[in-house]
Write a protein that holds these residues in place. Structure first.
Motif, mmCIF file in Angstrom:
data_model
loop_
_atom_site.group_PDB
_atom_site.id
_atom_site.type_symbol
_atom_site.label_atom_id
_atom_site.label_comp_id
_atom_site.label_asym_id
_atom_site.label_seq_id
_atom_site.Cartn_x
_atom_site.Cartn_y
_atom_site.Cartn_z
ATOM 1 N N VAL A 162 -10.161 2.398 4.414
ATOM 2 C CA VAL A 162 -10.891 2.332 3.143
ATOM 3 C C VAL A 162 -11.893 1.181 3.192
ATOM 4 C CG1 VAL A 162 -10.668 1.941 0.667
ATOM 5 C CG2 VAL A 162 -8.970 3.322 1.865
ATOM 6 N N VAL B 206 -7.639 4.047 -6.738
ATOM 7 C CA VAL B 206 -8.172 2.882 -6.029
ATOM 8 C C VAL B 206 -7.098 2.396 -5.068
ATOM 9 C CG1 VAL B 206 -9.204 0.601 -6.151
ATOM 10 C CG2 VAL B 206 -9.573 2.225 -8.020
ATOM 11 N N ALA B 207 -7.444 2.315 -3.794
ATOM 12 C CA ALA B 207 -6.476 1.979 -2.754
ATOM 13 C C ALA B 207 -6.182 0.484 -2.697
ATOM 14 C CB ALA B 207 -6.992 2.454 -1.399
ATOM 15 N N SER B 208 -5.068 0.187 -2.060
ATOM 16 C CA SER B 208 -4.646 -1.189 -1.819
ATOM 17 C C SER B 208 -5.330 -1.731 -0.563
ATOM 18 C CB SER B 208 -3.125 -1.224 -1.652
ATOM 19 O OG SER B 208 -2.692 -2.504 -1.261
ATOM 20 N N SER B 209 -5.056 -2.993 -0.281
ATOM 21 C CA SER B 209 -5.486 -3.635 0.966
ATOM 22 C C SER B 209 -4.469 -4.714 1.306
ATOM 23 C CB SER B 209 -6.870 -4.276 0.802
ATOM 24 O OG SER B 209 -7.150 -5.153 1.880
ATOM 25 N N TYR C 10 -8.790 -5.215 -3.423
ATOM 26 C CA TYR C 10 -9.088 -6.585 -2.993
ATOM 27 C C TYR C 10 -10.518 -6.952 -3.390
ATOM 28 C CZ TYR C 10 -10.266 -10.521 0.002
ATOM 29 O OH TYR C 10 -10.697 -11.745 0.455
ATOM 30 N N CYS D 73 -15.257 1.651 -5.031
ATOM 31 C CA CYS D 73 -13.880 1.740 -4.533
ATOM 32 C C CYS D 73 -13.044 2.854 -5.171
ATOM 33 C CB CYS D 73 -13.163 0.387 -4.681
ATOM 34 S SG CYS D 73 -12.951 -0.186 -6.356
ATOM 35 N N GLY E 84 0.779 -1.234 0.000
ATOM 36 C CA GLY E 84 0.000 0.000 0.000
ATOM 37 C C GLY E 84 0.808 1.279 0.000
ATOM 38 N N SER F 63 -0.911 4.186 -1.748
ATOM 39 C CA SER F 63 -2.052 4.653 -0.967
ATOM 40 C C SER F 63 -1.600 5.539 0.189
ATOM 41 C CB SER F 63 -2.842 3.451 -0.422
ATOM 42 O OG SER F 63 -3.306 2.623 -1.475
ATOM 43 N N SER G 154 -13.757 -0.012 0.555
ATOM 44 C CA SER G 154 -13.653 -0.854 -0.641
ATOM 45 C C SER G 154 -12.322 -0.582 -1.318
ATOM 46 C CB SER G 154 -14.792 -0.554 -1.620
ATOM 47 O OG SER G 154 -16.043 -0.903 -1.064
ATOM 48 N N SER G 155 -11.662 -1.645 -1.750
ATOM 49 C CA SER G 155 -10.310 -1.519 -2.291
ATOM 50 C C SER G 155 -10.133 -2.453 -3.486
ATOM 51 C CB SER G 155 -9.284 -1.891 -1.214
ATOM 52 O OG SER G 155 -9.382 -3.289 -0.931
ATOM 53 N N PRO H 217 -4.985 2.266 3.999
ATOM 54 C CA PRO H 217 -5.838 1.143 3.588
ATOM 55 C C PRO H 217 -6.836 0.674 4.630
ATOM 56 C CG PRO H 217 -3.610 0.796 2.805
ATOM 57 C CD PRO H 217 -3.574 2.021 3.683
#
Length: 258
Positions: free
Chosen positions: A57, A92-95, A62, A78, A44, A47, A59-60, A54
């Motif tokens: 967040v 769009v962010a990571s997870s 993932y 997301c 991340g 992000s 929704s990501s 993360p």
């Protein structure tokens, strides 16, 4: 113009992968392009760089990667939209849960094209999607490379960094055999110090070995990248006239002109 997917990848860390993803994404927006930046690295870094943690967040990526059937609403849930004074591009962010996908997708049919299929359900017409890839081989990196129109390989201008180049080339060779067509890629020289003879030798070596597979643009060392990261910004927000900002703008122009 249809969307172009740019995957930023190198199986060696610390080569400027995340800086390239965010700076290139921002430079493309300055050229009038609509851009979606995706953090596909479970660490991340992109992000967090943008001040998006993360764990906060809902929704990501993932959620996109794990769904059996992605639709436009999945993306809407997301995508963090660009806004003045915040982000120059959609994001769009990571997870951390992305680390589980090698196991969770193990039995999934066509697990190597999950991302490519998901992109078909984006209802926003982006000019570019820029993907920050994980540094290790696995289902995430394979998905990003397969979905890409151009694989961009940042290479630190240091002899030890050339080892990472060999690893990613081994991956390209493997995927070429599976896909039956050559993947398009280009290398990008990063962290260049013109005062160091070793850096000059590495760039010379890369030009001899890669030819037109090496971008003409070279990204030099610039403390403004670190300062931007500390402030949750991209370099264009804090130092648009810096050497680093100008270098990534040249790279963006190279890509747009192709």
């Amino acid at each position: 113009m249809s969307v172009r997917v740019l995957a930023i990848a190198n199986q060696k860390g610390g080569v400027g992968k995340t800086t390239t993803t965010l700076s290139l994404g921002a430079a493309l927006t300055l050229l009038g392009k609509s851009v979606l930046v995706i953090d596909l690295d479970p660490h991340g870094c992109a992000s967090v760089h943008m001040g998006i943690f993360p764990e906060a967040v809902t929704s990501s990526m993932y959620d996109i990667m794990i769904k059996e059937e992605v639709d436009s609403q999945s993306w809407k849930d997301c995508i963090l939209k660009a806004s003045p004074g915040n982000m120059r591009f959609d994001f769009v962010a990571s997870s951390i849960r992305l680390t589980e996908l090698d196991i969770e997708l193990r039995e999934r049919k066509n697990k190597g094209i999950v991302l490519k299929q998901a992109f078909e359900h984006l209802d926003t017409e982006y000019d570019y999607i820029v993907v920050d890839c994980p540094p290790h081989m696995g289902v995430l990196l394979v998905n990003a490379i397969v979905a890409s129109d151009l694989l961009i390989i940042p290479i630190q201008t240091d002899f030890l960094a050339l080892h990472g180049l060999r690893l990613i080339f081994d991956t390209i060779v493997m995927l070429n055999k599976v896909l039956g067509h050559p993947l398009k890629y280009k290398a990008l020289a990063t962290m260049f110090d013109r005062r160091a003879s070793a850096c000059l030798r590495v760039v010379s070596l890369l030009r001899r070995k890669l030819g037109d597979k090496l971008f003409k643009s070279i990204i030099g060392l610039d403390t403004k990248f670190r300062e931007a990261s500390a402030r949750g910004k991209v370099v264009y927000d804090i130092a648009p006239s810096s050497k680093g900002a100008k270098a990534y703008m040249e790279l963006a122009k190279e890509i747009v002109s192709e």
